[in-house]
Motif scaffolding. Structure first.
Motif, short mmCIF file in Angstrom:
data_model
loop_
_atom_site.label_atom_id
_atom_site.label_comp_id
_atom_site.label_asym_id
_atom_site.label_seq_id
_atom_site.Cartn_x
_atom_site.Cartn_y
_atom_site.Cartn_z
N ARG A 28 1.16 -1.21 0.18
CA ARG A 28 -0.14 0.01 0.00
C ARG A 28 1.15 1.44 0.50
N TYR A 29 2.00 1.51 0.82
CA TYR A 29 2.66 2.65 0.75
C TYR A 29 3.76 2.25 -0.31
N LYS A 30 4.16 0.96 -0.52
CA LYS A 30 4.59 1.29 -1.74
C LYS A 30 3.61 2.42 -3.17
N SER A 31 3.20 1.73 -2.41
CA SER A 31 2.07 2.24 -3.76
C SER A 31 1.69 4.11 -4.17
N ALA A 32 1.44 4.21 -2.50
CA ALA A 32 1.63 5.52 -2.63
C ALA A 32 2.95 6.08 -3.31
N SER A 47 11.31 3.65 2.91
CA SER A 47 12.53 2.97 3.11
C SER A 47 11.84 2.77 4.54
N ASP A 48 12.31 0.42 4.78
CA ASP A 48 11.35 0.26 4.83
C ASP A 48 13.07 -0.20 6.75
N MET A 49 13.15 0.62 7.74
CA MET A 49 13.86 0.17 8.73
C MET A 49 13.66 -1.11 9.39
N HIS A 50 12.92 -1.58 9.36
CA HIS A 50 13.18 -3.38 10.05
C HIS A 50 13.52 -4.06 9.63
N THR A 51 13.37 -4.15 7.91
CA THR A 51 14.44 -5.01 6.64
C THR A 51 15.60 -4.17 6.23
N ASN A 52 16.42 -3.10 6.53
CA ASN A 52 17.00 -2.17 5.85
C ASN A 52 17.02 -2.54 4.21
N ALA A 53 16.37 -2.20 3.90
CA ALA A 53 15.78 -2.10 2.26
C ALA A 53 14.96 -0.79 2.28
N SER A 54 14.94 -0.49 0.61
CA SER A 54 14.42 1.12 -0.10
C SER A 54 14.15 0.70 -1.33
N TYR A 142 7.17 9.49 8.13
CA TYR A 142 7.25 8.34 9.42
C TYR A 142 6.17 7.59 9.42
N VAL A 143 5.74 5.85 9.41
CA VAL A 143 4.69 5.05 9.48
C VAL A 143 5.24 4.19 10.44
N PRO A 144 3.88 4.44 11.44
CA PRO A 144 4.56 3.75 12.28
C PRO A 144 4.15 1.61 12.38
N ASP A 145 4.92 1.28 12.79
CA ASP A 145 5.13 0.00 13.08
C ASP A 145 3.16 -1.06 13.18
N PRO A 146 2.81 -1.71 12.32
CA PRO A 146 1.67 -1.80 12.89
C PRO A 146 0.67 -2.61 14.08
N PHE A 147 1.98 -3.19 14.88
CA PHE A 147 2.15 -4.57 16.23
C PHE A 147 2.74 -4.34 17.22
N ASN A 148 3.58 -3.08 16.78
CA ASN A 148 4.75 -2.28 17.96
C ASN A 148 5.17 -0.63 18.08
N ASN A 149 5.44 -0.87 18.95
CA ASN A 149 5.58 1.24 19.05
C ASN A 149 6.98 1.35 18.45
N THR A 150 7.84 1.10 17.91
CA THR A 150 8.59 1.30 17.03
C THR A 150 8.19 2.74 15.56
N LEU A 151 9.13 2.53 14.50
CA LEU A 151 8.33 3.30 13.85
C LEU A 151 9.38 2.46 12.21
N TRP A 152 7.73 2.29 11.21
CA TRP A 152 8.78 0.69 10.55
C TRP A 152 9.12 1.65 9.00
N LEU A 153 8.41 2.44 8.56
CA LEU A 153 8.92 3.42 7.20
C LEU A 153 9.36 4.66 7.10
N ALA A 154 9.57 5.33 6.49
CA ALA A 154 10.18 6.54 6.38
C ALA A 154 10.02 6.57 4.35
N LEU A 155 9.08 8.05 4.44
CA LEU A 155 8.98 7.95 3.37
C LEU A 155 9.69 9.44 2.70
N CYS A 156 10.72 9.29 1.99
CA CYS A 156 11.33 11.22 1.72
C CYS A 156 10.74 11.15 0.55
N LEU A 157 10.71 12.56 -0.35
CA LEU A 157 10.50 13.20 -1.43
C LEU A 157 10.84 14.27 -2.09
N TYR A 158 11.41 14.11 -2.89
CA TYR A 158 12.36 15.28 -3.32
C TYR A 158 11.96 15.80 -4.70
#
Length: 251
Positions: A28-32, A47-54, A142-158
């Motif tokens: 869903r966020y990749k589509s956005a 960027s997915d901060m849990h899996t270290n991928a962008s 920033y997008v929070p993780d749906p299951f815990n208290n961490t931040l999960w995704l970061a979306l940067c726009l240039y």
């Protein structure tokens, strides 16, 4: 290993229902991010901060910066889009990191349900294909993780800076447009008093055992403080932590 296959293996090896939720939300966020690049012409980096991928989507503005990809989008095994960040002058880049660090900690302190209510808006320079520099508007969500208290995704726009404003970056409340200028006043809230004590002793060259003896705490507690400091300052080692903390006026 292909990033998509890697993510499938990581997420689906967890509880299957949660794993499927992660994959569905990620799509869903990749589509956005893709939509921003198509409609606004931005260079979008999710960027997915849990899996270290962008996941990077190259809109029309990418041509000005000399950024190309055969399919218009790609993925990298890192949350640092180096080929994009290399276009930013060093002095602007370090300022960008410090501003984003303040915003990261600002968002983390918010109640979980409010963490998607703000974005960070800043301006910086980037080099073009001609070697000149242009002013760029940078937005961060920033997008929070749906299951815990961490931040999960970061979306940067240039995107090109269409209008200027005085001063640096600021947090913007998305529903009302209210501006929150974080500035140096928020720096002191990043680390606890004890973490600052530990970091000052690290900066003086003391080892964990010496720090533990000085503060009358256990070595395990010192190690826990070290890990918290690295996480809060978003750095990889103690040397970087001391440098960033000095720039922020924490030590």
């Amino acid at each position: 290993m292909d990033i998509v296959n890697k993510l499938n293996r990581i997420f689906l090896s967890q509880d299957r229902e949660k794993g499927r939720c992660y994959l569905d939300e990620l799509e869903r966020y990749k589509s956005a991010a893709r939509s921003y690049s198509l409609v606004e012409g931005t260079v979008s980096v999710l960027s997915d901060m849990h899996t270290n991928a962008s996941y990077i989507y190259y809109g029309r503005f990418a041509r000005v910066l000399g950024l190309k990809h055969p399919s218009g989008e790609g993925a990298i095994p890192s949350i640092w889009e180096k080929h994009i960040l290399d276009l930013i002058p060093r002095e602007d880049l370090y300022g960008k990191y410090l501003e984003e660090l303040r915003f990261y900690n600002f968002v983390k302190r918010l109640p979980r349900k409010q963490r998607s209510d703000y974005c960070w808006v800043s301006k910086l320079r980037m080099r073009t294909t001609s070697g000149d520099t242009v002013w760029v508007c940078h937005r961060l969500f920033y997008v929070p993780d749906p299951f815990n208290n961490t931040l999960w995704l970061a979306l940067c726009l240039y995107s090109p800076l269409s209008f200027d404003w005085p001063g640096g970056g600021r947090a913007v409340e998305l529903a009302t447009g209210q501006v929150v200028e974080l500035g140096s006043r928020s720096n002191g809230k990043i680390l606890t008093d004890r973490e600052i004590q530990v970091l000052r002793l690290i900066d003086k060259g003391l080892m964990s055992k010496q720090i533990a003896d000085t503060l009358s705490i256990s070595v395990n507690t010192v190690s826990r403080h070290r890990q918290e400091i690295l996480a809060k300052l978003q750095v990889k080692n103690s040397i970087e932590a001391c440098r960033v903390a000095q720039d922020l006026g924490l030590i």
